[in-house]
Design a protein around this motif. Structure first.
Motif, PDB file in Angstrom:
ATOM      1  N   ASP A   1      -8.024  14.202 -24.212  1.00 29.97           N
ATOM      2  CA  ASP A   1      -7.452  15.555 -24.205  1.00 29.97           C
ATOM      3  C   ASP A   1      -5.967  15.535 -23.884  1.00 29.97           C
ATOM      4  O   ASP A   1      -5.343  16.590 -23.711  1.00 29.97           O
TER       5      ASP A   1
ATOM      6  N   ARG B   1      -4.414  14.187 -21.162  1.00 31.33           N
ATOM      7  CA  ARG B   1      -4.050  13.980 -19.750  1.00 31.33           C
ATOM      8  C   ARG B   1      -3.656  12.525 -19.550  1.00 31.33           C
ATOM      9  O   ARG B   1      -4.371  11.604 -19.970  1.00 31.33           O
TER      10      ARG B   1
ATOM     11  N   ALA C   1      -7.742  12.837  -8.567  1.00 28.11           N
ATOM     12  CA  ALA C   1      -7.371  13.813  -9.589  1.00 28.11           C
ATOM     13  C   ALA C   1      -8.058  13.500 -10.911  1.00 28.11           C
ATOM     14  O   ALA C   1      -8.514  14.413 -11.619  1.00 28.11           O
ATOM     15  N   LEU C   2      -8.144  12.209 -11.251  1.00 23.88           N
ATOM     16  CA  LEU C   2      -8.801  11.814 -12.494  1.00 23.88           C
ATOM     17  C   LEU C   2     -10.289  12.166 -12.435  1.00 23.88           C
ATOM     18  O   LEU C   2     -10.855  12.690 -13.408  1.00 23.88           O
TER      19      LEU C   2
ATOM     20  N   ARG D   1     -11.755  14.541 -10.613  1.00 25.61           N
ATOM     21  CA  ARG D   1     -11.898  15.998 -10.695  1.00 25.61           C
ATOM     22  C   ARG D   1     -11.728  16.481 -12.134  1.00 25.61           C
ATOM     23  O   ARG D   1     -12.416  17.396 -12.583  1.00 25.61           O
ATOM     24  N   HIS D   2     -10.825  15.846 -12.857  1.00 26.28           N
ATOM     25  CA  HIS D   2     -10.613  16.215 -14.265  1.00 26.28           C
ATOM     26  C   HIS D   2     -11.863  15.907 -15.093  1.00 26.28           C
ATOM     27  O   HIS D   2     -12.294  16.735 -15.905  1.00 26.28           O
ATOM     28  N   LEU D   3     -12.464  14.728 -14.874  1.00 26.59           N
ATOM     29  CA  LEU D   3     -13.668  14.363 -15.621  1.00 26.59           C
ATOM     30  C   LEU D   3     -14.854  15.238 -15.220  1.00 26.59           C
ATOM     31  O   LEU D   3     -15.715  15.545 -16.056  1.00 26.59           O
TER      32      LEU D   3
ATOM     33  N   SER E   1     -14.688  18.371 -14.391  1.00 27.98           N
ATOM     34  CA  SER E   1     -14.522  19.704 -14.982  1.00 27.98           C
ATOM     35  C   SER E   1     -14.513  19.673 -16.500  1.00 27.98           C
ATOM     36  O   SER E   1     -15.010  20.606 -17.152  1.00 27.98           O
ATOM     37  N   ARG E   2     -14.005  18.605 -17.087  1.00 28.13           N
ATOM     38  CA  ARG E   2     -13.900  18.513 -18.545  1.00 28.13           C
ATOM     39  C   ARG E   2     -14.982  17.663 -19.187  1.00 28.13           C
ATOM     40  O   ARG E   2     -15.205  17.747 -20.392  1.00 28.13           O
TER      41      ARG E   2
ATOM     42  N   TYR F   1     -20.887  14.787 -17.307  1.00 32.08           N
ATOM     43  CA  TYR F   1     -20.152  13.626 -16.805  1.00 32.08           C
ATOM     44  C   TYR F   1     -21.075  12.548 -16.243  1.00 32.08           C
ATOM     45  O   TYR F   1     -20.607  11.544 -15.721  1.00 32.08           O
TER      46      TYR F   1
END
Length: 382
Positions: A24, A26, A130-131, A133-135, A137-138, A286
């Motif tokens: 995406d 990031r 942060a990585l 949390r991104h995975l 949520s996405r 995830y």
């Protein structure tokens, strides 16, 4: 999946720059860790604070780039005893703070050097929280890591051209090329034919400790191959990929159940048996990966802390007996985090599964009793 330039297969634990780019867009910037080069796979995270060597050598992680959520990795180095297979299988490795120097009485080497020696491209020094949390949520997604091309747009173009995990048939890429045998420890009691879809060494160890001799077969084996060793029971192993592609093992599971041979499946093997019983499978957002997952065992009424490594799950109703071609079947285990099916039990056929890992090394060992349940199923059938 890694591309290693000449003379670059060397330790690069904190030397040189590297980037990580998700599909995406990031982007994370860090330091090269392990081999220098470029790699692609599915980005997934694991919450285990220990057992990184077992994670790296687990064939179920084939074609996946593993993110360690624990910030400090490599403190105990690597050793000659804890591998779950003959090689590292992860497509790439992501850590925040790699150990500068390993310190453990069992250590025989450095993690960064081991990664480099096997050509595993990694990255360190990034914000793994942060990585993660991104995975979360996405969702798990394709990713690239490079210490060669540091242009995010250029790397992104190759990420989106890389294969997805949905539709990936990977068991043939990790299975044994020829049958082999792990003998029982002490008195031989029973014989098990195990289909290697990405088996871990500790499966045969746990069976051997119970007097079971295990014959481990390639994933393409037929029912005639398995029956040639006169097995008392059959085991379907964990493994990587999309269970919707594994038509051969699904047909084999149906043959085993027609013969009413006791059958036990773990993780990918659970998904295969689920398909053989007529259920569908689907991809989780995830996935479940780590050694702290709570599972409710409906048979005992106990909650177990368990080890997981799966991105797919069986689609079956939780609170009813389902009529199948092989009689009644029920969901036996449920994940308490999200109500995902974590096990199946045949009522009219001697078969059961769990989606998690009772053979877990380095632990936890709450579910080790399931190997006793497997032996008891053989005893009752006998």
């Amino acid at each position: 999946m890694s591309s290693i330039p000449p003379l670059a297969v060397r330790r690069s634990r904190l030397g040189g720059s590297a980037i990580l780019v998700l599909e995406d867009g990031r982007t994370f910037y860090g330091n090269a860790f392990g081999a220098l080069g470029e790699t692609f796979g599915e980005a997934v995270f694991t919450t285990g604070m220990t057992g990184y060597q077992e994670t790296l050598t687990d064939p179920s992680y084939h074609r996946q780039v593993v993110v360690q959520t624990a910030p400090m990795i490599g403190n105990t180095g690597v050793n000659d005893e804890d591998d779950e297979s003959s090689r590292i299988w992860v497509a790439g490795y992501v850590v925040r703070d790699p150990a500068r120097r390993p310190s453990n009485w069992r250590s025989t080497g450095d993690l960064g050097e081991r990664l480099a020696a096997e050509g595993v491209v990694g990255i360190s020094g990034i914000d793994t929280r942060a990585l993660t949390r991104h995975l979360r949520s996405r969702g798990a997604m394709r990713v690239g890591i490079s210490s060669m091309d540091l242009d995010p747009a250029s790397l992104l173009s190759r990420v989106v051209d890389s294969p997805q995990m949905i539709g990936a048939d990977l068991s043939a890429e990790v299975t044994t090329s020829a049958k082999y045998t792990v003998d029982a420890v002490g008195e031989h009691r029973y014989t098990v034919a195990a289909l290697d879809l990405g088996i871990k060494r500790n499966v045969a160890r746990r069976l051997a400790a119970r007097g079971v001799t295990t014959h481990i077969f390639p994933a393409s084996s037929s029912i005639e191959d398995l029956l040639a060793v006169s097995p008392d029971a059959v085991f379907f192993s964990p493994g990587p990929g999309d269970p919707a592609t594994a038509d051969g093992p699904v047909a084999l599971a149906r043959e085993v159940m027609r013969l009413r041979k006791p059958l036990f499946g773990i993780c990918f093997g659970s998904q295969i048996l689920g398909r053989a019983l007529g259920f569908g499978t689907y991809k989780l957002g995830y996935g479940h990966r780590g050694i702290n997952q709570p599972v409710f065992d409906k048979t005992t009424g106990k909650v177990e802390v368990t080890s997981h490594n799966h991105g797919f799950a069986v689609d079956a109703p939780l609170n009813t007996v389902i009529d199948t071609d092989f009689g009644g079947v029920e969901v036996s285990h449920v994940c308490l985090n999200d109500n995902v099916v974590e096990g199946l039990r045949g009522i009219d056929v001697p078969a059961f599964t769990v989606q998690y890992h009772p053979e877990a090394a380095a632990g936890p060992h709450d579910a080790d009793y399931l190997f006793d349940r497997f032996v008891e199923l053989v005893e009752k059938k006998g």
